[in-house]
Scaffold this motif. Structure first.
Motif, mmCIF file in Angstrom:
data_model
loop_
_atom_site.group_PDB
_atom_site.id
_atom_site.type_symbol
_atom_site.label_atom_id
_atom_site.label_comp_id
_atom_site.label_asym_id
_atom_site.label_seq_id
_atom_site.Cartn_x
_atom_site.Cartn_y
_atom_site.Cartn_z
ATOM 1 N N LEU A 57 47.208 54.068 35.457
ATOM 2 C CA LEU A 57 46.120 53.339 34.507
ATOM 3 C C LEU A 57 45.893 52.705 33.870
ATOM 4 N N LEU A 58 47.496 52.725 33.026
ATOM 5 C CA LEU A 58 47.364 51.361 32.591
ATOM 6 C C LEU A 58 47.485 50.309 32.973
ATOM 7 N N GLY A 59 47.880 50.187 34.381
ATOM 8 C CA GLY A 59 47.602 49.469 35.902
ATOM 9 C C GLY A 59 46.635 49.511 36.251
ATOM 10 N N GLY A 60 46.109 49.598 36.134
ATOM 11 C CA GLY A 60 44.336 49.774 37.092
ATOM 12 C C GLY A 60 43.988 48.947 35.409
ATOM 13 N N LEU A 61 44.420 49.454 34.020
ATOM 14 C CA LEU A 61 43.096 49.535 33.302
ATOM 15 C C LEU A 61 43.501 47.775 32.854
ATOM 16 N N ILE A 62 45.072 47.362 32.598
ATOM 17 C CA ILE A 62 44.874 45.721 33.083
ATOM 18 C C ILE A 62 44.497 44.937 33.271
ATOM 19 N N THR A 63 45.001 45.312 34.872
ATOM 20 C CA THR A 63 44.285 44.524 36.464
ATOM 21 C C THR A 63 43.002 44.804 36.096
ATOM 22 N N ALA A 64 42.813 45.389 35.897
ATOM 23 C CA ALA A 64 40.598 45.539 35.150
ATOM 24 C C ALA A 64 40.207 44.179 34.278
ATOM 25 N N MET A 65 40.985 44.324 33.277
ATOM 26 C CA MET A 65 40.432 43.580 32.258
ATOM 27 C C MET A 65 40.700 42.173 32.659
ATOM 28 N N THR A 66 41.806 42.290 33.155
ATOM 29 C CA THR A 66 41.682 40.368 33.858
ATOM 30 C C THR A 66 41.765 39.639 34.843
ATOM 31 N N THR A 67 41.485 41.090 35.703
ATOM 32 C CA THR A 67 41.035 40.460 37.410
ATOM 33 C C THR A 67 39.772 38.872 36.566
ATOM 34 N N THR A 68 39.659 38.206 38.163
ATOM 35 C CA THR A 68 39.192 36.664 38.525
ATOM 36 C C THR A 68 38.633 37.084 39.704
ATOM 37 N N PHE A 69 38.448 37.905 40.435
ATOM 38 C CA PHE A 69 37.466 39.297 41.485
ATOM 39 C C PHE A 69 36.202 39.573 40.834
ATOM 40 N N PRO A 70 35.129 38.654 41.082
ATOM 41 C CA PRO A 70 33.718 39.400 41.094
ATOM 42 C C PRO A 70 34.159 41.105 40.901
ATOM 43 N N GLY A 71 33.177 41.534 40.549
ATOM 44 C CA GLY A 71 33.054 43.415 40.127
ATOM 45 C C GLY A 71 34.168 43.648 40.430
ATOM 46 N N GLY A 72 35.676 43.131 40.144
ATOM 47 C CA GLY A 72 36.884 43.598 40.676
ATOM 48 C C GLY A 72 37.138 45.133 39.780
ATOM 49 N N GLN A 73 36.690 45.134 39.287
ATOM 50 C CA GLN A 73 37.309 46.221 38.082
ATOM 51 C C GLN A 73 37.405 47.510 37.917
ATOM 52 N N LEU A 74 36.264 48.145 38.680
ATOM 53 C CA LEU A 74 36.565 49.642 39.176
ATOM 54 C C LEU A 74 37.543 49.577 40.714
ATOM 55 N N PRO A 75 37.440 48.570 41.096
ATOM 56 C CA PRO A 75 38.548 48.466 42.966
ATOM 57 C C PRO A 75 39.678 48.824 42.248
ATOM 58 N N ASN A 76 40.370 47.634 40.845
ATOM 59 C CA ASN A 76 41.574 47.919 40.434
ATOM 60 C C ASN A 76 41.613 48.800 39.593
ATOM 61 N N ILE A 77 40.937 49.754 38.670
ATOM 62 C CA ILE A 77 42.215 51.044 38.596
ATOM 63 C C ILE A 77 41.832 51.839 39.863
ATOM 64 N N ILE A 78 41.090 51.671 40.956
ATOM 65 C CA ILE A 78 40.865 52.722 42.218
ATOM 66 C C ILE A 78 42.307 52.580 43.066
ATOM 67 N N ASP A 79 42.266 51.342 43.245
ATOM 68 C CA ASP A 79 43.558 51.054 43.390
ATOM 69 C C ASP A 79 45.038 51.382 42.702
ATOM 70 N N LYS A 80 45.646 50.796 40.982
ATOM 71 C CA LYS A 80 46.733 51.339 41.545
ATOM 72 C C LYS A 80 46.609 52.959 41.065
ATOM 73 N N LEU A 81 45.573 53.451 40.843
ATOM 74 C CA LEU A 81 46.028 54.966 40.336
ATOM 75 C C LEU A 81 46.217 55.541 41.903
ATOM 76 N N ILE A 82 45.563 55.081 42.956
ATOM 77 C CA ILE A 82 46.238 55.781 44.201
ATOM 78 C C ILE A 82 47.601 55.311 44.749
ATOM 79 N N THR A 83 48.000 53.759 44.138
ATOM 80 C CA THR A 83 49.308 53.652 44.563
ATOM 81 C C THR A 83 50.197 54.211 44.262
ATOM 82 N N CYS A 84 50.121 54.239 42.740
ATOM 83 C CA CYS A 84 50.848 55.000 42.053
ATOM 84 C C CYS A 84 51.294 56.742 42.507
ATOM 85 N N MET A 85 50.574 56.902 43.063
ATOM 86 C CA MET A 85 50.346 58.087 43.400
ATOM 87 C C MET A 85 51.525 58.092 44.850
ATOM 88 N N VAL A 86 50.939 57.484 45.417
ATOM 89 C CA VAL A 86 51.805 56.854 47.060
ATOM 90 C C VAL A 86 52.978 56.455 46.875
#
Length: 176
Positions: A57-86
């Protein structure tokens, strides 16, 4: 979860935030995610499920806030949560090899490939990609995965040494 472990996770996330600011955006605003190395170290140091959720959650929120990818906020949160579980379950399965630098490097590489794939897939479905999936994967994700092998090893070694030298006592042993 012990307060010390939460503080350690928060400090690692702060370090990841700083490292993330140093990496410029590449193709289509996508940048190599060095924050993942810090996330993997947090999961290696604190092997509790609660920490995996907190770190994701923290990693996803931080990367969402600092992304330079257009519209990358939600994908960052999704990817960090799933990646951390895996990666949490991957670490559990590989726990008998604890402290092995090859396994630590494999976790850094595989985790980055998983994260990049999930991010690109989520971005493709949610906002679209500024370049073809294969181009972004081969030009950004794979080189970042190789860099994260070494970053994960360096950061993990540094954190283990700092814990050992400082005398901090964690419930789960951290082999030096």
């Amino acid at each position: 979860m012990m307060l010390r472990k939460n503080i350690l996770t928060a400090l690692l996330m702060a370090i990841g935030f700083i490292l993330r600011q140093l990496i410029p955006g590449l193709i289509g605003g996508m940048k190599g995610d060095i924050m993942l190395s810090v996330i993997f170290v947090s999961l290696l140091i604190n092997r509790e499920f609660k920490n995996a959720l907190l770190t994701g959650l923290l990693g996803g929120l931080i990367t969402a806030m600092t992304t330079t990818f257009p519209g990358g906020q939600l994908p960052n949160i999704i990817d960090k949560l799933i990646t951390c579980m895996v990666i949490y379950y991957m670490i559990k399965v590989l726990s008998r090899f604890e402290g092995n630098p090859v396994i630590t490097g494999v976790i850094g590489f595989v985790g980055t490939v998983i994260s990049g794939s999930i991010f690109l897939g989520a971005a493709l479905m949610i906002t679209g990609l500024p370049a073809p999936f294969t181009t972004l994967f081969s030009v950004v994700v794979l080189p970042t995965a190789v860099v994260n092998i070494f970053m994960t090893l360096v950061i993990y070694g540094t954190v283990k040494t700092a814990i050992k030298v400082s005398g901090i006592k964690l419930d789960t042993p951290v082999k030096a």
